[in-house]
Design a protein around this motif. Sequence first.
Motif, PDB file in Angstrom:
ATOM      1  N   VAL A   1      -0.217   0.195  10.947  1.00  0.00           N
ATOM      2  CA  VAL A   1      -1.475   0.103  10.568  1.00  0.00           C
ATOM      3  C   VAL A   1      -1.723  -1.475  10.775  1.00  0.00           C
TER       4      VAL A   1
ATOM      5  N   ALA B   1      -6.158  -0.968   3.789  1.00  0.00           N
ATOM      6  CA  ALA B   1      -5.149  -1.795   4.746  1.00  0.00           C
ATOM      7  C   ALA B   1      -6.331  -2.616   5.467  1.00  0.00           C
TER       8      ALA B   1
ATOM      9  N   ALA C   1      -6.620   5.030   2.082  1.00  0.00           N
ATOM     10  CA  ALA C   1      -5.361   4.003   2.416  1.00  0.00           C
ATOM     11  C   ALA C   1      -5.309   3.110   3.331  1.00  0.00           C
ATOM     12  N   TYR C   2      -5.706   3.972   4.811  1.00  0.00           N
ATOM     13  CA  TYR C   2      -6.224   3.059   5.792  1.00  0.00           C
ATOM     14  C   TYR C   2      -7.425   2.108   5.923  1.00  0.00           C
TER      15      TYR C   2
ATOM     16  N   ILE D   1       0.780  -1.153  -0.079  1.00  0.00           N
ATOM     17  CA  ILE D   1       0.163  -0.120   0.122  1.00  0.00           C
ATOM     18  C   ILE D   1       0.944   1.144   0.049  1.00  0.00           C
TER      19      ILE D   1
ATOM     20  N   ALA E   1       0.201   4.396   2.634  1.00  0.00           N
ATOM     21  CA  ALA E   1      -0.237   4.047   3.902  1.00  0.00           C
ATOM     22  C   ALA E   1      -0.257   5.105   4.888  1.00  0.00           C
TER      23      ALA E   1
ATOM     24  N   PRO F   1       2.380  -1.754   4.503  1.00  0.00           N
ATOM     25  CA  PRO F   1       2.399  -0.558   4.281  1.00  0.00           C
ATOM     26  C   PRO F   1       3.660   0.310   4.007  1.00  0.00           C
TER      27      PRO F   1
ATOM     28  N   ILE G   1       4.588   1.076   9.135  1.00  0.00           N
ATOM     29  CA  ILE G   1       4.659   1.724   7.807  1.00  0.00           C
ATOM     30  C   ILE G   1       5.976   2.096   7.540  1.00  0.00           C
TER      31      ILE G   1
END
Length: 120
Positions: free
Chosen positions: A40, A20, A16-17, A5, A8, A32, A45
């Motif tokens: 996340v 995930a 994006a969250y 992602i 992230a 991420p 990340i």
Amino acid sequence: MKTVIIGATPNPSRYAYLAAERLENKGHEIVPVGNKPGEVFGHKILNIKDKPELADIHTVTMYVGADHFKGYEDYVLDLKPKRIIFNPGAENDLLELMAQKQGIETVHGCTLVMLGSGQY
């Protein structure tokens, strides 16, 4: 096979969250990558500026627009994904063209919709 992602964020109001979260809920392994520190769903990340080395990547889902992504195109291609998803607002003509020349599938779509409709 993993999903990276790009963009992230630990901010629960960002797409994006949500991606995930839904990827995790559907049993997909996520990685991420972003430009801000955080976590996340138990995954740190990774900082894109470090261009972290990753293996076994199936999909890269993009949440960063072309204007904020200059200089990272080769990084994404070096991940050797099978597919790159350009979510709305994250279109990137240069990366798309480069990916297609390497035989990487490119998709203009929404990861959230694809997951919800069984197209992922």
